[in-house]
Design an enzyme around this catalytic site. Structure first.
Site, mmCIF file in Angstrom:
data_model
loop_
_atom_site.group_PDB
_atom_site.id
_atom_site.type_symbol
_atom_site.label_atom_id
_atom_site.label_comp_id
_atom_site.label_asym_id
_atom_site.label_seq_id
_atom_site.Cartn_x
_atom_site.Cartn_y
_atom_site.Cartn_z
ATOM 1 N N LYS A 176 0.836 -1.214 0.000
ATOM 2 C CA LYS A 176 0.000 0.000 0.000
ATOM 3 C C LYS A 176 0.866 1.258 0.000
ATOM 4 O O LYS A 176 0.630 2.191 -0.775
ATOM 5 C CB LYS A 176 -0.885 0.005 1.258
ATOM 6 N N ASN A 177 1.895 1.269 0.876
ATOM 7 C CA ASN A 177 2.645 2.512 1.052
ATOM 8 C C ASN A 177 3.658 2.777 -0.061
ATOM 9 O O ASN A 177 4.318 3.822 -0.073
ATOM 10 C CB ASN A 177 3.303 2.554 2.435
ATOM 11 N N ARG B 51 -4.742 10.488 4.411
ATOM 12 C CA ARG B 51 -3.622 11.417 4.578
ATOM 13 C C ARG B 51 -2.606 11.323 3.436
ATOM 14 O O ARG B 51 -1.950 12.286 3.104
ATOM 15 C CB ARG B 51 -2.886 11.130 5.890
ATOM 16 N N CYS C 63 -4.785 12.319 13.052
ATOM 17 C CA CYS C 63 -5.625 11.121 13.009
ATOM 18 C C CYS C 63 -5.407 10.348 14.303
ATOM 19 O O CYS C 63 -4.709 10.821 15.193
ATOM 20 C CB CYS C 63 -5.313 10.277 11.780
ATOM 21 N N ARG D 20 0.556 14.282 13.322
ATOM 22 C CA ARG D 20 1.020 14.109 11.949
ATOM 23 C C ARG D 20 1.186 15.413 11.164
ATOM 24 O O ARG D 20 0.490 15.660 10.174
ATOM 25 C CB ARG D 20 0.110 13.121 11.218
ATOM 26 N N ASP E 96 4.248 0.412 12.018
ATOM 27 C CA ASP E 96 3.023 -0.163 11.460
ATOM 28 C C ASP E 96 2.796 -1.614 11.891
ATOM 29 O O ASP E 96 1.787 -2.216 11.527
ATOM 30 C CB ASP E 96 3.053 -0.081 9.920
ATOM 31 N N VAL F 188 8.255 6.372 16.790
ATOM 32 C CA VAL F 188 7.860 7.088 15.579
ATOM 33 C C VAL F 188 6.525 7.798 15.796
ATOM 34 O O VAL F 188 6.392 8.999 15.515
ATOM 35 C CB VAL F 188 7.793 6.126 14.367
ATOM 36 N N ARG G 36 -9.292 -0.015 4.428
ATOM 37 C CA ARG G 36 -8.498 1.050 3.803
ATOM 38 C C ARG G 36 -7.135 0.519 3.356
ATOM 39 O O ARG G 36 -6.604 0.980 2.346
ATOM 40 C CB ARG G 36 -8.264 2.197 4.805
HETATM 41 N N1 EPU Z 1 6.721 14.168 11.113
HETATM 42 C C1 EPU Z 1 7.000 15.472 11.438
HETATM 43 N N2 EPU Z 1 6.921 16.419 10.446
HETATM 44 C C2 EPU Z 1 6.607 16.104 9.160
HETATM 45 C C3 EPU Z 1 6.330 14.754 8.843
HETATM 46 C C4 EPU Z 1 6.409 13.807 9.846
HETATM 47 O O1 EPU Z 1 7.308 15.800 12.584
HETATM 48 O O2 EPU Z 1 6.554 16.994 8.311
HETATM 49 C C5 EPU Z 1 6.774 13.139 12.165
HETATM 50 C C6 EPU Z 1 5.456 12.372 12.318
HETATM 51 O O3 EPU Z 1 4.546 13.047 13.157
HETATM 52 C C7 EPU Z 1 5.921 11.058 12.870
HETATM 53 C C8 EPU Z 1 7.255 10.850 12.148
HETATM 54 O O4 EPU Z 1 7.683 12.136 11.752
HETATM 55 O O5 EPU Z 1 6.137 11.157 14.242
HETATM 56 C C9 EPU Z 1 7.197 9.931 10.954
HETATM 57 O O6 EPU Z 1 6.149 10.339 10.066
HETATM 58 P P1 EPU Z 1 6.184 10.106 8.495
HETATM 59 O O7 EPU Z 1 6.084 11.425 7.815
HETATM 60 O O8 EPU Z 1 7.329 9.231 8.142
HETATM 61 O O9 EPU Z 1 4.821 9.337 8.258
HETATM 62 P P2 EPU Z 1 3.985 9.414 6.920
HETATM 63 O O10 EPU Z 1 4.869 9.600 5.774
HETATM 64 O O11 EPU Z 1 2.844 10.332 7.102
HETATM 65 C C10 EPU Z 1 4.137 6.854 6.368
HETATM 66 C C11 EPU Z 1 3.170 5.720 6.197
HETATM 67 C C12 EPU Z 1 2.588 5.353 7.542
HETATM 68 C C13 EPU Z 1 3.735 4.945 8.473
HETATM 69 C C14 EPU Z 1 4.758 6.095 8.569
HETATM 70 C C15 EPU Z 1 5.981 5.730 9.388
HETATM 71 C C16 EPU Z 1 2.354 6.087 3.965
HETATM 72 C C17 EPU Z 1 1.231 6.431 3.070
HETATM 73 N N3 EPU Z 1 2.127 6.129 5.272
HETATM 74 O O12 EPU Z 1 3.387 7.930 6.895
HETATM 75 O O13 EPU Z 1 1.750 4.237 7.321
HETATM 76 O O14 EPU Z 1 3.244 4.657 9.747
HETATM 77 O O15 EPU Z 1 5.188 6.462 7.249
HETATM 78 O O16 EPU Z 1 6.618 4.634 8.845
HETATM 79 O O17 EPU Z 1 3.428 5.759 3.509
HETATM 80 C C18 EPU Z 1 -0.006 2.765 7.811
HETATM 81 O O18 EPU Z 1 0.254 2.192 6.735
HETATM 82 O O19 EPU Z 1 -0.777 2.283 8.671
HETATM 83 C C19 EPU Z 1 0.632 4.057 8.091
HETATM 84 C C20 EPU Z 1 0.171 4.898 9.006
#
Ligand code: EPU
Length: 467
Positions: free
Chosen positions: A22-23, A93, A117, A122, A308, A330, A400
């Site tokens: 998915k990701n 998201r 969420c 996030r 995850d 994380v 989802r």
């Molecule tokens: N963070 C910040 N600032 C930012 C972005 C992130 O402080 O601008 C923080 C977040 O709050 C969090 C950490 O950095 O504490 C990591 O967040 P990240 O941005 O890596 O998460 P994401 O890109 O929004 C993706 C996956 C998530 C997975 C996370 C961590 C996708 C579509 N989603 O989210 O997947 O948990 O990376 O590996 O790729 C899931 O599949 O259930 C899921 C939530």
């Protein structure tokens, strides 16, 4: 709305295949906005999130067609559409992944801010920091990110944040940098296999990206990207979820289409817990002795244990004797499943970003509520292991991000039925009326003793000394 009715207590056994990630699929589909000409993506999982993103991409002027073999064809027909509306972004998201590609290819993007969420606040500050460094002008107005850039220019960007790097932020900045003038370097880039898959897709379109899978990524800007064909990597989180389903039911399961090199930390931890893992020609066999050992688990950015998998791993540890510590570095607030697992008899105490789990001899079936994607999966796993019947409500979260998880679990001998969430579908065994009154509490103890009626007289007012 649907719910699952799960009959627990059956060890899983058999063989099942893992779907595409998915990701990987979501940012890769979004990156197709960068291309001139059509792209075909193979192995895209059949998920609600993929359907939501397809709808969003259609509003952004892209034809999205799913073929008979599960492949998705993406082709831009209107390059002027630039608005990702709140109504679609609030449902998923990962919609934020259109920001970098829109900005790079169309020079203007209006993308609803995703908001928080159930797993945390996030923020997207790191995405915006990276895009600003490339020369984008960005402001937030009425809940929307409004970004424009006449010309993007390569820059040196540091993407480290308080909880490590950012997965979708790295994808957004990488996507924007592919069409920027000159060289971009990203330090503290996310190293997740999905980011590598994303970069490989961009390179397939003609981008020049090196250092994928390391924290230091270099992107040399090119003039154009051309649509290509790409096969999505297997979903390591779905694989881990199925491995943990085998372990929690003390089963014997073989998974096909698995990349073991994407699961090193998970497999190491499971071996420490006592689960037996053998690699096969195209996957992995998991067989589980009855006796397992407790373990301390720290969720970290890749190559650490993935956040995850935190909830599903915790579900297993609730059934393992001894004390285990589960810490999420994380998403330190990703613990909504703790209270629901407690309804099944789990003993878990939350302490900040950690949960202390005391294993119990068995979980008992109960009605529980899913709060997010991975928490839903964890509750389904707990229900498969529990004695008796369970209900997992709000499984739209599960739909989802998992490609027909209940069908795969049922193929392994799980007993999960999807029904509409109505009071009549609630199993009788889970209604309070099914609970037996303890034999040592006599009905007579509950009878009303003494006068049935009380004569009420108004209290006389006492005079206070200060009056
Ligand atoms: N963070 C910040 N600032 C930012 C972005 C992130 O402080 O601008 C923080 C977040 O709050 C969090 C950490 O950095 O504490 C990591 O967040 P990240 O941005 O890596 O998460 P994401 O890109 O929004 C993706 C996956 C998530 C997975 C996370 C961590 C996708 C579509 N989603 O989210 O997947 O948990 O990376 O590996 O790729 C899931 O599949 O259930 C899921 C939530």
């Amino acid at each position: 709305m649907d719910m699952f009715v799960v009959q627990g207590g059956q060890p899983l056994a058999g063989r099942v295949g893992v779907s595409g990630a998915k990701n990987s699929a979501l940012p890769i589909m979004a990156a197709s906005l960068l291309a001139d000409g059509p792209s075909v993506i193979w192995g895209v999982p059949d998920l609600a999130d993929v359907r939501t993103l397809s709808q969003l991409l259609q509003t952004l002027g892209m034809n999205v067609l799913r073929g008979a073999a599960g492949e998705i064809l993406l082709d831009v027909y209107d390059p002027k559409a630039c608005v990702a509306d709140y109504e679609l972004v609030r449902r998923m998201r990962a919609s934020i992944c259109v920001l970098g590609p829109l900005l790079a290819r169309r020079r203007f993007a209006v993308v609803s801010l995703p908001g928080g969420c159930a797993i945390g606040d996030r923020p997207v500050d790191l995405h915006l920091k990276g895009l600003r460094a490339l020369g984008a002008e960005i402001r937030i107005e009425r809940g929307y990110i409004i970004a424009k850039a006449r010309k993007l220019r390569g820059a040196s960007i540091y993407l480290g944040g308080p909880f490590g790097s950012t997965v979708t932020g790295t994808c957004n900045v990488m996507a924007a940098a592919t069409l920027a003038a000159g060289v971009t370097t990203i330090e503290a880039a996310a190293c997740e296999p999905e980011v590598v898959d994303f970069g490989t897709y961009l390179n397939g379109m003609g981008a020049k990206i090196s250092g994928l899978g390391t924290p230091f990524v270099r992107i040399e800007g090119v003039d154009e990207l051309i649509g290509t064909q790409h096969e999505i990597i297997p979903d390591r989180i779905e694989a881990a979820t199925l491995i943990l389903a085998a372990a929690i039911t003390r089963g014997d399961v073989t998974l096909e289409n698995v990349r073991l090199d994407h699961l090193t930390a998970v497999l190491e931890k499971l071996r420490e817990i006592g689960v037996r893992i053998e690699s096969t020609d195209d996957g992995v066999r998991i067989h589980t002795p009855i006796e397992l050992r407790s373990a301390d688990c720290f969720m970290l950015p890749h190559p650490g244990l993935p956040t995850d998998v935190q909830a599903q791993l915790m579900a297993l540890l609730t059934t393992v004797p001894g004390i285990s510590l589960v810490t999420d570095k994380v998403f330190p607030d990703r613990f909504m499943h703790v209270a629901e697992m407690a309804r099944m008899g789990a003993r878990i105490r939350r302490e900040g970003p950690s949960a202390i789990v005391s294993g119990v001899p068995s979980l008992s079936g109960a009605c529980v509520m899913a709060s997010d994607l991975r928490a839903s999966a964890a509750l389904v796993l707990a229900a498969l292991a529990a004695q008796g019947e369970s209900v997992v409500r709000r499984i739209y979260h599960l739909d989802r991000g998992y490609d027909h998880l209940e069908l795969k679990l049922n193929r392994l001998g799980g007993r999960i039925t999807r029904v509409e969430d109505t009071p009549t579908n609630m199993p009788a065994t889970l209604k309070a009326s099914a609970l037996e009154r303890p034999a040592d509490i006599d009905d007579a103890d509950a009878e009303i003793r003494g006068p049935k009626w009380l004569t009420v007289t108004a209290p006389t007012k006492t005079k206070l000394a200060t009056d």
